[in-house]
Scaffold this motif. Sequence first.
Motif, PDB file in Angstrom:
ATOM      1  N   ARG A   1      -5.400   0.892  16.032  1.00 40.35           N
ATOM      2  CA  ARG A   1      -5.507   1.755  14.858  1.00 40.35           C
ATOM      3  C   ARG A   1      -6.306   2.984  15.267  1.00 40.35           C
ATOM      4  NH1 ARG A   1      -9.311  -1.151  12.023  1.00 40.35           N
ATOM      5  NH2 ARG A   1      -9.009  -0.032  10.062  1.00 40.35           N
ATOM      6  N   CYS A   2      -5.871   4.149  14.797  1.00 33.06           N
ATOM      7  CA  CYS A   2      -6.656   5.338  15.139  1.00 33.06           C
ATOM      8  C   CYS A   2      -8.038   5.218  14.510  1.00 33.06           C
ATOM      9  CB  CYS A   2      -5.951   6.609  14.698  1.00 33.06           C
ATOM     10  SG  CYS A   2      -5.682   6.714  12.938  1.00 33.06           S
ATOM     11  N   THR A   3      -8.144   4.446  13.439  1.00 28.29           N
ATOM     12  CA  THR A   3      -9.417   4.281  12.740  1.00 28.29           C
ATOM     13  C   THR A   3     -10.255   3.120  13.288  1.00 28.29           C
ATOM     14  OG1 THR A   3      -8.209   2.958  11.146  1.00 28.29           O
ATOM     15  CG2 THR A   3      -8.626   5.235  10.541  1.00 28.29           C
TER      16      THR A   3
ATOM     17  N   GLN B   1     -12.208   2.894   8.414  1.00 27.49           N
ATOM     18  CA  GLN B   1     -10.851   2.639   7.928  1.00 27.49           C
ATOM     19  C   GLN B   1     -10.315   3.898   7.269  1.00 27.49           C
ATOM     20  OE1 GLN B   1     -11.681  -0.560   5.050  1.00 27.49           O
ATOM     21  NE2 GLN B   1     -11.293   0.925   3.420  1.00 27.49           N
ATOM     22  N   ARG B   2      -9.006   3.906   7.101  1.00 29.42           N
ATOM     23  CA  ARG B   2      -8.390   5.071   6.462  1.00 29.42           C
ATOM     24  C   ARG B   2      -8.436   4.938   4.947  1.00 29.42           C
ATOM     25  NH1 ARG B   2      -2.141   5.923   6.023  1.00 29.42           N
ATOM     26  NH2 ARG B   2      -2.202   7.617   4.550  1.00 29.42           N
ATOM     27  N   GLY B   3      -8.197   3.738   4.461  1.00 32.83           N
ATOM     28  CA  GLY B   3      -8.027   3.540   3.037  1.00 32.83           C
ATOM     29  C   GLY B   3      -9.317   3.531   2.258  1.00 32.83           C
TER      30      GLY B   3
ATOM     31  N   PHE C   1      -8.256  11.839   4.567  1.00 33.23           N
ATOM     32  CA  PHE C   1      -8.086  11.294   5.911  1.00 33.23           C
ATOM     33  C   PHE C   1      -7.848  12.471   6.845  1.00 33.23           C
ATOM     34  CE2 PHE C   1      -5.078   9.245   9.080  1.00 33.23           C
ATOM     35  CZ  PHE C   1      -6.095   8.626   9.789  1.00 33.23           C
TER      36      PHE C   1
ATOM     37  N   GLU D   1       2.073   5.184   7.487  1.00 30.83           N
ATOM     38  CA  GLU D   1       1.673   6.522   7.949  1.00 30.83           C
ATOM     39  C   GLU D   1       2.853   7.475   7.994  1.00 30.83           C
ATOM     40  OE1 GLU D   1      -0.928   6.392  11.350  1.00 30.83           O
ATOM     41  OE2 GLU D   1      -2.526   6.323   9.872  1.00 30.83           O
TER      42      GLU D   1
ATOM     43  N   ARG E   1       0.832  -1.202   0.000  1.00 30.70           N
ATOM     44  CA  ARG E   1       0.000   0.000   0.000  1.00 30.70           C
ATOM     45  C   ARG E   1       0.876   1.265   0.000  1.00 30.70           C
ATOM     46  NH1 ARG E   1      -3.843   0.859   5.350  1.00 30.70           N
ATOM     47  NH2 ARG E   1      -4.434   3.000   4.954  1.00 30.70           N
TER      48      ARG E   1
ATOM     49  N   ASN F   1       2.060   2.089  14.981  1.00 30.13           N
ATOM     50  CA  ASN F   1       1.117   1.094  14.450  1.00 30.13           C
ATOM     51  C   ASN F   1       1.182   0.968  12.923  1.00 30.13           C
ATOM     52  OD1 ASN F   1      -0.038   3.596  14.031  1.00 30.13           O
ATOM     53  ND2 ASN F   1      -2.119   2.878  14.350  1.00 30.13           N
ATOM     54  N   TYR F   2       1.585   2.043  12.265  1.00 28.05           N
ATOM     55  CA  TYR F   2       1.831   2.009  10.814  1.00 28.05           C
ATOM     56  C   TYR F   2       3.174   2.679  10.576  1.00 28.05           C
ATOM     57  CZ  TYR F   2      -2.832   0.432   9.551  1.00 28.05           C
ATOM     58  OH  TYR F   2      -3.967  -0.306   9.404  1.00 28.05           O
TER      59      TYR F   2
HETATM   60  O1  G3H Z   1      -4.054   4.317  12.754  1.00 31.13           O
HETATM   61  C1  G3H Z   1      -4.621   4.760  11.764  1.00 31.13           C
HETATM   62  C2  G3H Z   1      -4.343   4.201  10.416  1.00 31.13           C
HETATM   63  O2  G3H Z   1      -4.239   5.210   9.445  1.00 31.13           O
HETATM   64  C3  G3H Z   1      -5.347   3.203  10.053  1.00 31.13           C
HETATM   65  O3  G3H Z   1      -5.334   2.884   8.720  1.00 31.13           O
HETATM   66  O4  G3H Z   1      -7.703   2.227   8.666  1.00 31.13           O
HETATM   67  O5  G3H Z   1      -6.236   1.733   6.781  1.00 31.13           O
HETATM   68  O6  G3H Z   1      -5.984   0.509   8.927  1.00 31.13           O
HETATM   69  P1  G3H Z   1      -6.364   1.775   8.236  1.00 31.13           P
END
Ligand code: G3H
Length: 496
Positions: free
Chosen positions: A299-301, A457-459, A465, A173, A121, A168-169
Amino acid sequence: EQFQIKEILNQNTYLVGGELKTWRGQTSDIYSTISSTEAYQPTYLGTIPTLGKKEAISALDAAVEAYDKGQGLWPTMKVVDRIACMEKFVEQMKTKRDEVVKLLMWEIGKNLPDSQKEFDRTVEYIYDTIEDYKDMDRNSAKFQKHDGVHAHIRRGPLGVVLCLGPYNYPLNETFALLIPAIIMGNTTIFKPAKFGVLLLSPLIEAFQNSFPKGVVNIIYGRGRTVAAPIMQTGKVDVLALIGNSKSANALQNQHPKSNRLRLVLGLEAKNPAIVLPDADLDLAISECIAGTTSFNGQRCTALKVLYVHEAIIEEFNKRFSEKVDTLKFGNPWEDGAKLTPLPEPDKPSYIQELIDDATAKGALVINKKGGKTTENYIFPAVLYPVSKDMRVFQEEQFGPVIPVVPFSDIEEPLNDMAESNYGQQVSLFGKDVKTLAPLIDTLVNLVCRVNLNSSCQRGPDVYPFTGRKDSAVATLSVHDALRSFSIRTFVASKDN
Ligand code: G3H
């Protein structure tokens, strides 16, 4: 076997002014909470330099010199040449996939499919950024004329960017900040998070080989020792950070003109799911499982609170908690391992505190395996009924505990969201269009993304975002990040 760490990484170099500097001072040993044997034992992975203020300032000086008040080689370079540097970088990065994926598993415990996805990604993100940058350049190169004034509008860099990524990323990120900042002509200093720090080492030479000296500087060390002194100089133009508000505020406040500093921040969130009485329960349950447990909720999301209508709560709780208990815990490379060891050693005890607080105030752990601990893991605990006085309702748990809140009137979750300090996303589960449509109109003004019958989700990374209130400052996405790290400038001339 292929995923075992055989060679210890003694990463005793850091990148400043285009040179890989060898560090002979104090170092930090990096251990993984992942164990390759059944008996848990921290696994030594390698060593990184613990740099001091002097080295941090040398990285800043290199970035300031390379920017050279906007006159440097990089900020003045032709778009096509900057793109060539970025293409060279991504081509070299791709050759390091296996090493980086392995380190993602060992350092932060992300399972194999998600680690591979994070790498792929990120590569895609870089290619998409290059394409969007080309578009931006093509479109902005057009001349405009209004009221006799001709304008040639372009986007230019902002200056020196201090960039800090999350654990976490640590790849995706971090690069979501770094790549657009670089390609727009800024110069950068990057400090990785405490966990996920070694996985940059296979890429450090690609940065060195691909960009002119001083454009990317990579340092290691404690935030207060290396990042704070950089901010105190007042020479940072943009603070770019994905992580927590505490670190962001602390760093911002070090800057002598903190209220003028540009910020690109991705911060905490407490994304809710709202499950309406007519929701497709199979779908709602599987999406809520993914939203709450993927990467152990770190994940923040992630979905961090589930509001479920009273009319369906009994059935939801039964089926949801049974399904949570079927999730497999294992090492990241094991087939089907959805739940994996936690990189932060104190996370299991923190999650336990939240469970104890909630149960003391009347909630129950409703899944059989919930809260069972090993030394480096705690099984996701589904807590019900959760109320506002409980810490798990108030705090961003960022880990495996799932609060379920019953509601009878939709105003209840809406009021909670309006009162919350956060405003990133929401998931809404239901079928009746007449109910959903006005609700969506309300929700989009409380958060920035409404996920209809799907988890947060972020993606895909081309979508915006961001967040309201304390959840974010500025917007990321392939397209938006190029704008967040640049400013519109133009040359105007008049008809004579
Ligand atoms: O922690 C936040 C991330 O941007 C989550 O990304 O929702 O694609 O897993 P994601």
